[in-house]
Design a protein around this motif. Structure first.
Motif, short mmCIF file in Angstrom:
data_model
loop_
_atom_site.label_atom_id
_atom_site.label_comp_id
_atom_site.label_asym_id
_atom_site.label_seq_id
_atom_site.Cartn_x
_atom_site.Cartn_y
_atom_site.Cartn_z
N GLN A 167 0.84 -1.20 0.00
CA GLN A 167 0.00 0.00 0.00
C GLN A 167 0.88 1.26 0.00
OE1 GLN A 167 -2.51 0.26 3.44
NE2 GLN A 167 -3.96 1.63 2.41
N ASN A 168 1.92 1.25 0.84
CA ASN A 168 2.81 2.40 0.93
C ASN A 168 3.64 2.58 -0.34
OD1 ASN A 168 1.88 3.03 3.45
ND2 ASN A 168 3.47 1.87 4.52
N ARG A 169 4.05 1.47 -0.96
CA ARG A 169 4.79 1.54 -2.22
C ARG A 169 3.97 2.28 -3.27
NH1 ARG A 169 6.24 -2.63 -5.62
NH2 ARG A 169 4.73 -4.11 -4.81
N VAL A 170 2.69 1.90 -3.36
CA VAL A 170 1.82 2.50 -4.37
C VAL A 170 1.56 3.97 -4.06
CG1 VAL A 170 -0.52 2.43 -5.34
CG2 VAL A 170 0.78 0.32 -5.06
N LYS A 171 1.32 4.28 -2.78
CA LYS A 171 1.09 5.67 -2.35
C LYS A 171 2.30 6.54 -2.69
CE LYS A 171 -1.90 5.52 1.70
NZ LYS A 171 -1.78 5.39 3.16
#
Ligand SMILES: [Zn+2]
Length: 188
Positions: free
Chosen positions: A174-178
């Protein structure tokens, strides 16, 4: 989730086995077949139940085959093809000859277990996981199984959030995509 806690537990086992034992990609990196399938399977099962006994190399290899079959169910749901997912679960239920049996152990109240033919560890988990996925697919939560939508990740998940909006295997993805979206915005 609304279904009973044992179903919840075996669905979590299905997710964990698929993520630990099937090759593909994980959080942006290649995820090869584990060299030591026994150790990988032991680690996966102990992540959910620390007292779980050590899985042998042969059992680990059988569990990896079970995991490969279980993955096809998650993939089908992620593709929006519930018909294919249901067919695959029905095949697994028939092949494993999943049989319900009430059991009481470790101070727990009576609860349903699903055993497979032959009394092997992999056979029992195949029967249990197939039954758990069958309960989910046959419920209003049928779309709660998924495959991570982050780039270069194909780990699976079960969405137990209240609103059912989960799209990633982990907060790491999730953080990678954000972060990538943020970078794209600031660049623009
Ligand atoms: Zn992921």
């Amino acid at each position: 989730m609304d279904y009973n806690s044992h179903t919840d537990a075996v669905v979590r086992v299905a997710v964990t086995l698929v993520n630990a034992l099937t090759p593909g990609e994980q959080r942006g990196r290649p995820f090869p077949v584990p060299r030591d399938l026994g150790a990988a399977a032991t680690g996966a099962l102990r992540a959910l139940r620390p007292s779980y006994r050590e899985v042998t190399q042969a059992e680990g290899a059988q569990l990896a085959e079970v995991a490969r079959r279980l993955r096809t169910v998650f993939t089908a749901v992620a593709d929006g093809d519930l018909d294919r997912a249901a067919e695959q679960v029905n095949v697994l239920l028939a092949e494993t000859d999943a049989r319900p049996r009430l059991e009481r152990h470790d101070g727990e109240p009576w609860h349903l277990h699903f055993h497979g033919l032959g009394g092997t560890m992999a056979g029992d988990w195949a029967a249990g996981c197939a039954t758990g996925l069958a309960v989910v697919l046959g419920s209003e939560f049928s779309d709660r199984l998924g495959v991570c939508t982050a780039p270069h990740c194909d780990r699976v998940y079960v969405d137990v959030s209240r609103n059912g909006t989960r799209r990633f295997c982990s907060t790491a993805c999730q953080n990678r995509v954000k972060t990538a979206a943020f970078r794209a915005r600031t660049r623009g």
